[in-house]
Write an enzyme that holds these catalytic residues in place. Structure first.
Site, short mmCIF file in Angstrom:
data_model
loop_
_atom_site.label_atom_id
_atom_site.label_comp_id
_atom_site.label_asym_id
_atom_site.label_seq_id
_atom_site.Cartn_x
_atom_site.Cartn_y
_atom_site.Cartn_z
CB THR A 55 -0.91 -0.05 1.25
OG1 THR A 55 -1.66 -1.26 1.23
CG2 THR A 55 -1.88 1.10 1.35
CG ASP B 183 -8.16 -6.85 1.80
OD1 ASP B 183 -7.25 -7.66 1.99
OD2 ASP B 183 -7.95 -5.63 1.64
CB SER C 254 -9.62 -1.60 4.08
OG SER C 254 -8.35 -0.99 4.08
CB SER C 255 -6.09 -2.80 8.12
OG SER C 255 -6.68 -3.97 8.59
N GLY D 68 1.13 -1.25 4.98
CA GLY D 68 1.50 -2.34 5.86
C GLY D 68 0.44 -3.38 6.11
N GLY D 69 -0.61 -3.45 5.28
CA GLY D 69 -1.65 -4.45 5.51
C GLY D 69 -2.32 -4.22 6.86
#
Length: 579
Positions: free
Chosen positions: A398, A438, A462-463, A484-485
């Site tokens: 990302t 996701d 999402s995060s 960073g996921g």
């Protein structure tokens, strides 16, 4: 045990807990993550921090030309598509927070990809009913969601842009045409990816005649992407969603090995959504983040709401005890994230219930100051049913952009194509996302149906956690976010604790060793300071797993003189610049 009961456990234990992990003062180099901090940049009027020097330079150029924070973020995001093709781009999506200084308003823009209308909740199940392996699902067309970046950027520009749209797109066009030097990071990512070379367009762009990753320093030109962006500059974002480009996107997803169901109707129908930002108090500050379908804003706020029950400002920064509290707060917040967060239309409980003061106080009371709880169970806020359990965490590729313009307007933009190089399907010089991975791969388990199961038109959880912080008087204090996921949540929360509780300058906050938990193992950054911290965490029963934790935070903080201080994470290629 009540949250403050550790204060009565005696001076001996307190002295042990307050010992720093690697050094007694934050000025000593042993306290760093092992990365050389990138010097913070101070500016009186405007600041840009992005993941790449090319993008920061373009953003600063736009700001100097009188562009708004939104203008600078658009120009930077499109340049990042050129120079960080593995992380984001027009084949993916984004979340954006905008602050307008004139009336102190905050907007949250949802540019998240959506599932095609033809999918069902068995999308990632094998014929025998078991879940597919991650790369079996991600590589090809199956996991491609409707790209949202361009339409979202155009919508935000229509409300808050100052410079013409074409003026913002053309820097990326020129860079794609002229080329840029392949960085060590991009070379390494290309070289270690085992799927990318199989796509003919990607192979021609990223590899030499011997199918070796382009060498460091070699010039990467992308005329196909330049042509698409030039058309977008001249005709607007809609040209991406209808006509020849859209047909090629749909054909690439359908013709791929592991084909998907994306259609022209899906592209035509997708729209960005302006949502209400998710804001909450933390001590004397107000912290605002993205609402669902991102779990980033809510989970960061949950961690802060739990930690607010403990006197972190009185504890030594990066001590084993303060880290223990942070890790345990993460376990509790991630347990709720995994159980409850999803597309807001599918969530069985509102974020407000998960962030209610009484509820978070009860969660905080579960932290034992003497020992790790191991794995946390999800809580059940009032009005909720039975908690579900997620079976997948998103991948860490990302990018993030933080901007403040000369009028004090600000943008925090986090964009992604999900896994590194997304679906590994390239169309006209850009990569398609694999964002549908996701979703929860298994629609239900023994606990029942999961709110984040696949469904037509749904936006996967999402995060991503673009974040704005406001002082007690309502003035903007900080702008930040990270790639960073799912680890984004811990990266952002830890930076907020460093800046707000311990008064760290942003470059110091970014050079600390990472530690946290996503309700699995206690993850600690594999660095000299991280290894020392992991040893001390063992005193609290943590079985630490050492990992490379390549955050890419971009942080802007209000300076004492009323200007801005910007810093980029030393773990990646980002830089800060201002005037």
């Amino acid at each position: 045990m009540p949250a403050f009961s550790f204060l009565r456990l005696g001076a001996l234990l307190t002295a042990l807990w307050l010992l720093p992990a690697a050094a007694q003062t934050p000025d000593q180099p042993e306290a760093s993550s092992g990365f050389v901090p990138r010097a913070a940049v101070h500016a009186r009027e405007a600041m840009a921090v992005t993941a790449n020097p090319h993008a920061t330079a373009v953003a600063l150029e736009v700001l100097r030309a009188g562009g708004s924070a939104v203008d600078a973020a658009i120009a930077a995001a499109l340049v990042l598509n050129v120079v960080e093709p593995q992380s984001s781009g027009i084949g993916g999506g984004a979340f954006l927070l905008h602050y307008r200084a004139q009336d102190r308003s905050v907007q949250a823009w949802d540019g998240r990809e959506a599932a095609p209308a033809a999918v069902d909740e068995g999308l990632f199940l094998r014929p025998d009913g078991g879940r597919m392996g991650f790369h079996d699902a991600a590589v090809g067309g199956r996991a491609v969601g409707v790209p949202g970046l361009l339409r979202m950027l155009a919508a935000v520009h229509a409300e808050h842009g100052r410079l013409p749209w074409s003026r913002l797109v053309m820097p990326a066009v020129r860079l794609a045409e002229d080329g840029f030097a392949v960085s060590p990071r991009l070379h390494a990512l290309i070289a270690r990816d085992r799927f990318l070379v199989a796509d003919p367009q990607a192979r021609a762009l990223f590899f030499d005649a011997q199918r070796r990753a382009l060498a460091v320093g070699s010039v990467l030109r992308n005329p196909a992407l330049a042509a698409v962006l030039r058309q977008v500059a001249e005709e607007g974002a809609e040209t991406f969603y209808r006509g020849a480009i859209a047909r090629d996107v749909v054909a690439a997803a359908a013709a791929a090995p592991n084909p998907g169901s994306l259609s022209l109707q899906d592209l035509a129908a997708w729209r960005p959504i302006r949502r209400e930002a998710l804001c909450g108090g933390y001590r004397s500050w107000t912290v605002c983040g993205m609402p669902p379908p991102s779990s980033g804003g809510g989970t960061v706020l949950a961690m802060l709401g739990i930690l607010e029950r403990f006197p972190l400002p009185a504890l030594a920064a990066d001590s084993a005890f303060s880290t223990h509290l942070f890790v345990e707060a993460g376990r509790l917040a991630f347990a709720d994230r995994d159980a409850w967060y999803a597309d807001p239309r599918a969530m069985p409980v509102a974020p407000a219930s998960l962030l209610a003061g009484d509820y978070l106080a009860g969660r905080a009371a579960r932290i034992d100051p003497r020992a790790s709880m191991g794995r946390a169970e999800a809580g059940t806020p009032p009005g909720a049913g039975r908690a579900a359990r997620a079976v997948h965490l998103e991948r860490p590729s990302t990018t993030h952009v933080s901007i403040v313009d000369r009028d004090g307007n600000a943008v925090a933009l986090t964009a992604s194509i999900e896994d590194a190089f997304g679906s590994r399907r390239m169309v006209r010089g850009f990569l398609l996302n694999n964002q549908l991975t996701d979703f929860s791969f298994q629609p239900e388990d023994a606990r029942g149906a999961h709110p984040n199961r696949v469904g037509p038109g749904k936006r996967p959880r999402s995060s991503m956690a673009p974040t704005l912080v406001f002082a007690q008087d309502g003035s903007l204090h900080a702008v930040l976010g990270s790639p960073g996921g799912s680890a984004i949540i811990n990266y952002v929360a830890a930076t907020l604790v460093g800046v707000l509780d311990w008064g760290m300058p942003p470059d110091r906050a970014l050079s600390r060793p990472h530690a946290g938990s996503r309700n699995g193992p206690t993850e600690v950054e594999d660095s000299p300071a991280g290894r020392a911290l992991a040893d001390r965490l063992a005193l609290f029963g943590h079985e630490a797993v050492l990992r490379d934790m390549t955050s890419g935070l971009s942080v802007i903080v209000r300076s004492d003189d009323g200007g801005w201080t910007g810093a980029a994470d030393p773990r990646r290629e980002g830089v800060a610049a201002g005037y």
